[in-house]
Design an enzyme around this catalytic site. Structure first.
Site, PDB file in Angstrom:
ATOM      1  N   ASP A 126      -2.075   4.566   2.034  1.00  0.00           N
ATOM      2  CA  ASP A 126      -2.579   4.434   3.401  1.00  0.00           C
ATOM      3  C   ASP A 126      -3.407   3.177   3.639  1.00  0.00           C
ATOM      4  O   ASP A 126      -4.243   3.132   4.533  1.00  0.00           O
ATOM      5  CB  ASP A 126      -3.437   5.670   3.715  1.00  0.00           C
ATOM      6  CG  ASP A 126      -4.445   5.935   2.600  1.00  0.00           C
ATOM      7  OD1 ASP A 126      -4.816   4.979   1.892  1.00  0.00           O
ATOM      8  OD2 ASP A 126      -4.859   7.099   2.433  1.00  0.00           O
ATOM      9  N   GLU A 177       3.342   9.172  -1.550  1.00  0.00           N
ATOM     10  CA  GLU A 177       2.078   9.845  -1.188  1.00  0.00           C
ATOM     11  C   GLU A 177       2.014  10.066   0.327  1.00  0.00           C
ATOM     12  O   GLU A 177       1.018   9.763   0.987  1.00  0.00           O
ATOM     13  CB  GLU A 177       0.857   9.055  -1.666  1.00  0.00           C
ATOM     14  CG  GLU A 177      -0.413   9.877  -1.769  1.00  0.00           C
ATOM     15  CD  GLU A 177      -1.620   9.048  -2.188  1.00  0.00           C
ATOM     16  OE1 GLU A 177      -2.167   8.311  -1.367  1.00  0.00           O
ATOM     17  OE2 GLU A 177      -2.007   9.127  -3.371  1.00  0.00           O
ATOM     18  N   GLU A 183      -7.691   4.671   7.111  1.00  0.00           N
ATOM     19  CA  GLU A 183      -6.567   5.205   6.327  1.00  0.00           C
ATOM     20  C   GLU A 183      -5.848   6.373   6.993  1.00  0.00           C
ATOM     21  O   GLU A 183      -4.631   6.506   6.869  1.00  0.00           O
ATOM     22  CB  GLU A 183      -7.054   5.618   4.926  1.00  0.00           C
ATOM     23  CG  GLU A 183      -7.448   4.459   4.024  1.00  0.00           C
ATOM     24  CD  GLU A 183      -8.859   3.930   4.244  1.00  0.00           C
ATOM     25  OE1 GLU A 183      -9.566   4.470   5.134  1.00  0.00           O
ATOM     26  OE2 GLU A 183      -9.267   2.992   3.551  1.00  0.00           O
ATOM     27  N   HIS A 193     -17.006   3.370  -2.110  1.00  0.00           N
ATOM     28  CA  HIS A 193     -16.609   2.114  -1.471  1.00  0.00           C
ATOM     29  C   HIS A 193     -16.158   2.273  -0.030  1.00  0.00           C
ATOM     30  O   HIS A 193     -15.909   1.301   0.659  1.00  0.00           O
ATOM     31  CB  HIS A 193     -15.465   1.467  -2.255  1.00  0.00           C
ATOM     32  CG  HIS A 193     -14.170   2.219  -2.199  1.00  0.00           C
ATOM     33  ND1 HIS A 193     -13.296   2.112  -1.142  1.00  0.00           N
ATOM     34  CD2 HIS A 193     -13.615   3.123  -3.046  1.00  0.00           C
ATOM     35  CE1 HIS A 193     -12.251   2.892  -1.355  1.00  0.00           C
ATOM     36  NE2 HIS A 193     -12.419   3.529  -2.498  1.00  0.00           N
ATOM     37  N   ARG A 201     -15.217   2.438   3.767  1.00  0.00           N
ATOM     38  CA  ARG A 201     -15.646   1.720   4.958  1.00  0.00           C
ATOM     39  C   ARG A 201     -16.611   2.551   5.821  1.00  0.00           C
ATOM     40  O   ARG A 201     -17.609   2.043   6.308  1.00  0.00           O
ATOM     41  CB  ARG A 201     -14.393   1.404   5.779  1.00  0.00           C
ATOM     42  CG  ARG A 201     -14.348   0.069   6.429  1.00  0.00           C
ATOM     43  CD  ARG A 201     -12.911  -0.251   6.785  1.00  0.00           C
ATOM     44  NE  ARG A 201     -12.363  -1.176   5.817  1.00  0.00           N
ATOM     45  CZ  ARG A 201     -12.321  -2.487   5.980  1.00  0.00           C
ATOM     46  NH1 ARG A 201     -12.766  -3.031   7.078  1.00  0.00           N
ATOM     47  NH2 ARG A 201     -11.829  -3.258   5.038  1.00  0.00           N
ATOM     48  N   HIS A 248     -17.506  -1.418  -6.872  1.00  0.00           N
ATOM     49  CA  HIS A 248     -16.399  -2.073  -6.175  1.00  0.00           C
ATOM     50  C   HIS A 248     -16.782  -3.524  -5.871  1.00  0.00           C
ATOM     51  O   HIS A 248     -17.946  -3.838  -5.670  1.00  0.00           O
ATOM     52  CB  HIS A 248     -16.143  -1.292  -4.873  1.00  0.00           C
ATOM     53  CG  HIS A 248     -14.830  -1.557  -4.225  1.00  0.00           C
ATOM     54  ND1 HIS A 248     -14.589  -2.695  -3.490  1.00  0.00           N
ATOM     55  CD2 HIS A 248     -13.684  -0.839  -4.183  1.00  0.00           C
ATOM     56  CE1 HIS A 248     -13.345  -2.659  -3.014  1.00  0.00           C
ATOM     57  NE2 HIS A 248     -12.771  -1.537  -3.432  1.00  0.00           N
TER      58      HIS A 248
HETATM   59  C1  UD1 Z   1      -9.087  -1.100   0.454  1.00  0.00           C
HETATM   60  C2  UD1 Z   1      -8.306  -0.096   1.299  1.00  0.00           C
HETATM   61  C3  UD1 Z   1      -8.748   1.326   0.967  1.00  0.00           C
HETATM   62  C4  UD1 Z   1      -8.654   1.590  -0.521  1.00  0.00           C
HETATM   63  C5  UD1 Z   1      -9.440   0.515  -1.256  1.00  0.00           C
HETATM   64  C6  UD1 Z   1      -9.270   0.707  -2.743  1.00  0.00           C
HETATM   65  C7  UD1 Z   1      -7.685  -0.777   3.538  1.00  0.00           C
HETATM   66  C8  UD1 Z   1      -8.064  -0.814   4.965  1.00  0.00           C
HETATM   67  N1  UD1 Z   1      -8.593  -0.300   2.708  1.00  0.00           N
HETATM   68  O1  UD1 Z   1     -10.443  -1.033   0.862  1.00  0.00           O
HETATM   69  O2  UD1 Z   1      -7.906   2.237   1.644  1.00  0.00           O
HETATM   70  O3  UD1 Z   1      -9.226   2.842  -0.768  1.00  0.00           O
HETATM   71  O4  UD1 Z   1      -8.943  -0.775  -0.906  1.00  0.00           O
HETATM   72  O5  UD1 Z   1     -10.238   0.020  -3.460  1.00  0.00           O
HETATM   73  O6  UD1 Z   1      -6.607  -1.185   3.205  1.00  0.00           O
HETATM   74  N2  UD1 Z   1     -12.862  -7.647  -3.086  1.00  0.00           N
HETATM   75  C9  UD1 Z   1     -12.942  -8.586  -4.104  1.00  0.00           C
HETATM   76  N3  UD1 Z   1     -12.094  -8.420  -5.178  1.00  0.00           N
HETATM   77  C10 UD1 Z   1     -11.209  -7.420  -5.262  1.00  0.00           C
HETATM   78  C11 UD1 Z   1     -11.146  -6.467  -4.231  1.00  0.00           C
HETATM   79  C12 UD1 Z   1     -11.957  -6.601  -3.145  1.00  0.00           C
HETATM   80  O7  UD1 Z   1     -13.740  -9.501  -4.052  1.00  0.00           O
HETATM   81  O8  UD1 Z   1     -10.469  -7.349  -6.257  1.00  0.00           O
HETATM   82  C13 UD1 Z   1     -13.761  -7.789  -1.910  1.00  0.00           C
HETATM   83  C14 UD1 Z   1     -13.308  -8.932  -0.971  1.00  0.00           C
HETATM   84  O9  UD1 Z   1     -14.451  -9.544  -0.436  1.00  0.00           O
HETATM   85  C15 UD1 Z   1     -12.557  -8.157   0.119  1.00  0.00           C
HETATM   86  C16 UD1 Z   1     -13.414  -6.907   0.205  1.00  0.00           C
HETATM   87  O10 UD1 Z   1     -13.727  -6.595  -1.149  1.00  0.00           O
HETATM   88  O11 UD1 Z   1     -12.491  -8.857   1.330  1.00  0.00           O
HETATM   89  C17 UD1 Z   1     -12.790  -5.723   0.896  1.00  0.00           C
HETATM   90  O12 UD1 Z   1     -11.454  -5.498   0.453  1.00  0.00           O
HETATM   91  P1  UD1 Z   1     -10.410  -4.742   1.443  1.00  0.00           P
HETATM   92  O13 UD1 Z   1      -9.102  -4.689   0.776  1.00  0.00           O
HETATM   93  O14 UD1 Z   1     -10.523  -5.318   2.811  1.00  0.00           O
HETATM   94  O15 UD1 Z   1     -10.969  -3.290   1.633  1.00  0.00           O
HETATM   95  P2  UD1 Z   1     -11.466  -2.223   0.626  1.00  0.00           P
HETATM   96  O16 UD1 Z   1     -12.760  -1.736   1.192  1.00  0.00           O
HETATM   97  O17 UD1 Z   1     -11.405  -2.685  -0.764  1.00  0.00           O
HETATM   98  N1  UDP Z   2     -10.509   2.787 -11.148  1.00  0.00           N
HETATM   99  C1  UDP Z   2     -10.490   1.821 -12.158  1.00  0.00           C
HETATM  100  N2  UDP Z   2     -11.654   1.178 -12.486  1.00  0.00           N
HETATM  101  C2  UDP Z   2     -12.835   1.432 -11.835  1.00  0.00           C
HETATM  102  C3  UDP Z   2     -12.837   2.403 -10.799  1.00  0.00           C
HETATM  103  C4  UDP Z   2     -11.654   3.065 -10.472  1.00  0.00           C
HETATM  104  O1  UDP Z   2      -9.452   1.568 -12.767  1.00  0.00           O
HETATM  105  O2  UDP Z   2     -13.855   0.825 -12.184  1.00  0.00           O
HETATM  106  C5  UDP Z   2      -9.245   3.474 -10.786  1.00  0.00           C
HETATM  107  C6  UDP Z   2      -9.291   4.978 -10.787  1.00  0.00           C
HETATM  108  O3  UDP Z   2      -8.879   5.501 -12.039  1.00  0.00           O
HETATM  109  C7  UDP Z   2      -8.312   5.353  -9.672  1.00  0.00           C
HETATM  110  C8  UDP Z   2      -8.346   4.171  -8.737  1.00  0.00           C
HETATM  111  O4  UDP Z   2      -8.952   3.110  -9.461  1.00  0.00           O
HETATM  112  O5  UDP Z   2      -6.984   5.485 -10.168  1.00  0.00           O
HETATM  113  C9  UDP Z   2      -9.101   4.472  -7.495  1.00  0.00           C
HETATM  114  O6  UDP Z   2      -9.228   3.301  -6.742  1.00  0.00           O
HETATM  115  P1  UDP Z   2     -10.245   3.135  -5.558  1.00  0.00           P
HETATM  116  O7  UDP Z   2     -11.416   4.050  -5.728  1.00  0.00           O
HETATM  117  O8  UDP Z   2     -10.511   1.674  -5.433  1.00  0.00           O
HETATM  118  O9  UDP Z   2      -9.390   3.536  -4.287  1.00  0.00           O
HETATM  119  P2  UDP Z   2      -9.018   4.930  -3.582  1.00  0.00           P
HETATM  120  O10 UDP Z   2      -8.451   5.854  -4.581  1.00  0.00           O
HETATM  121  O11 UDP Z   2     -10.281   5.448  -2.952  1.00  0.00           O
HETATM  122  O12 UDP Z   2      -8.047   4.520  -2.520  1.00  0.00           O
END
Ligand code: UD1
Ligand code: UDP
Length: 396
Positions: free
Chosen positions: A101, A123, A137, A213, A215, A246
């Site tokens: 999602d 999923e 989501e 993490h 939003r 995160h």
């Molecule tokens: C996104 C997804 C959320 C999912 C989550 C998993 C959307 C709207 N949200 O949220 O559904 O649960 O990923 O973690 O698609 N960043 C880094 N390095 C990384 C990852 C993120 O620096 O490897 C930072 C960046 O500044 C980025 C910010 O995190 O802009 C937010 O990332 P984003 O993908 O927009 O949203 P998440 O809150 O991570």
């Molecule tokens: N995970 C990981 N390292 C971490 C935290 C989480 O590998 O430090 C894995 C965890 O096992 C799970 C997935 O990341 O499979 C969950 O991702 P996240 O919480 O970013 O997203 P969500 O599931 O909420 O969409």
């Protein structure tokens, strides 16, 4: 003899959980001679995604490198749709697989739909019933369901949501969640706590694993979660908190400003998947707002307190494997204290098994894709579908 035309499948991922959940399916698809796969990364995440690619030895064929600090959801969506349109034109797949999602999943699905490329949604059917929780989501997954050709629902609960929205039953296959397939691929190798964690904590202390993490929790709700963590280490002197944080700066700023310095609170960088799962296995309690983590913890019988108002994963609640506590400090402390004070509980819930999957979701999805491609219905027989006996019935 004329060679059979291969089925061309593209899959798109952009974030850590999508890559983890797509990995076992991609591995399975690549072993089928009649299928040709093509992996696209939108690069919505960077380091958190690279960690997963490297762990599962996945190499995307193409990477849109979309991640940028502080970009809006529309920035990601529009760049992903534009990039996906071009890539789909080049690859011209018979099917695009999206997972979950995220913005990547929705943008990928819409780009494919606009090109009349069939979409397979892995999923499918998770619903919280509240468009703003989780945001965005809940909207993303409903929008994907409206345009998907194949709906891979993990459980009968998810399947029934799709049916109630008028999605044709013939397009829905109940598979279990591929997150459990990923877990099964490593659980026999998980033994000790990862060195990074065991070095930091005192031997024999209990571990609380924390992730947060979402939003909708940015700002005060996240600060309130941190206040609960601060209180728990004072209340329980044998507890260590491990909080792999995160990469999102919006999350980091609040956590670093709200968590007190304490020798039993360890804020660490995201762990690689294996080390994260190893830590989970050795934890007494998980506090998390993550979807994937809610689905993984039951495999180890580790109780989860869900740091959210709602969940789209009620399967674990129904069989008492998790509880929703929201983000209120007092409520989190109260519920966590109850679990930490009841050492019998973990042993009891360990027996329940995992209501989200049995490790065979990818096999079911592949079988269904092959049947769909050959025009065979149903795509999967009822008796081959995933059922968690204690909870679900097919007529739900
Ligand atoms: C996104 C997804 C959320 C999912 C989550 C998993 C959307 C709207 N949200 O949220 O559904 O649960 O990923 O973690 O698609 N960043 C880094 N390095 C990384 C990852 C993120 O620096 O490897 C930072 C960046 O500044 C980025 C910010 O995190 O802009 C937010 O990332 P984003 O993908 O927009 O949203 P998440 O809150 O991570
Ligand atoms: N995970 C990981 N390292 C971490 C935290 C989480 O590998 O430090 C894995 C965890 O096992 C799970 C997935 O990341 O499979 C969950 O991702 P996240 O919480 O970013 O997203 P969500 O599931 O909420 O969409």
């Amino acid at each position: 003899m004329q060679q059979q035309k291969k089925i061309k499948i593209s899959a798109v991922v952009g974030t850590r959980p999508e890559a983890i959940k797509m990995a076992p399916l991609l591995q399975g698809l690549s072993a089928v001679p009649s299928i040709e796969t093509h992996l696209i990364s939108t690069g919505q995440h960077h380091s958190q995604l690279e960690q997963v690619f490297s762990f599962f030895e996945l190499t995307p064929d193409v990477d849109l490198k979309l991640m940028k600090k502080n970009q809006s959801l529309n920035d990601i969506a529009y760049k992903a749709i534009k990039g996906m349109d071009r890539l789909l034109e080049q690859a011209d797949p018979d099917l695009l697989l999206v997972q979950g999602d995220t913005t990547t999943a929705f943008a990928g699905a819409l780009a494919a739909f606009n090109r009349q490329t069939p979409v397979g949604h892995v999923e499918a059917g998770l619903r919280s019933g509240d468009l703003m929780n989780p945001y965005p989501e809940e909207a993303n997954r409903k929008l994907i369901s409206a345009i998907a050709t194949l709906n891979f629902a993990p459980t009968y609960v998810a399947r029934n949501h799709l049916l109630s929205e008028g999605i044709p039953p013939s397009t829905i296959v109940t598979t279990g969640n591929t997150v459990v397939d990923a877990l099964y691929s490593i659980t026999s190798k998980v033994t000790d706590l990862p060195e990074e964690v065991s070095r930091a904590i005192t031997n024999h202390n209990r571990v609380i694993l924390v992730t947060a993490h979402r939003r909708e929790s940015w700002g005060k709700p996240l600060a309130d979660i941190c206040a609960a963590i601060n209180e728990l280490v004072y209340l329980f002197n044998d507890v260590e908190v491990v909080f792999p944080i995160h990469k999102n700066p919006k999350v980091r700023d609040v956590v670093f400003n709200s968590i007190v310095e304490h020798k039993r609170i360890h804020i660490i960088e995201p762990l690689n998947y294996f080390d994260f799962i190893s830590t989970m296995k050795h934890s007494s309690l998980v506090l998390s707002d993550s979807g994937g983590v809610q689905e993984e913890a039951p495999t180890f019988g580790v109780p989860v307190l869900v740091l959210r108002k709602t969940t789209e994963r009620p399967e674990a609640l129904t069989v008492n494997l998790s509880n929703i506590v929201g983000t209120n400090t007092e409520k989190i402390v109260k519920q966590a204290s109850k679990i930490l004070g009841d050492t019998q509980r973990a042993a009891q819930i360990a027996k329940s098994g995992n209501p989200f999957g049995d490790g065979r979701a990818s096999k079911r999805i592949i079988k269904a894709i092959l049947a769909w491609s050959n025009g065979k219905v149903p795509y999967l027989n009822e008796d081959e579908s995933f059922v968690y006996a204690e909870l679900e019935t097919s007529d739900g």
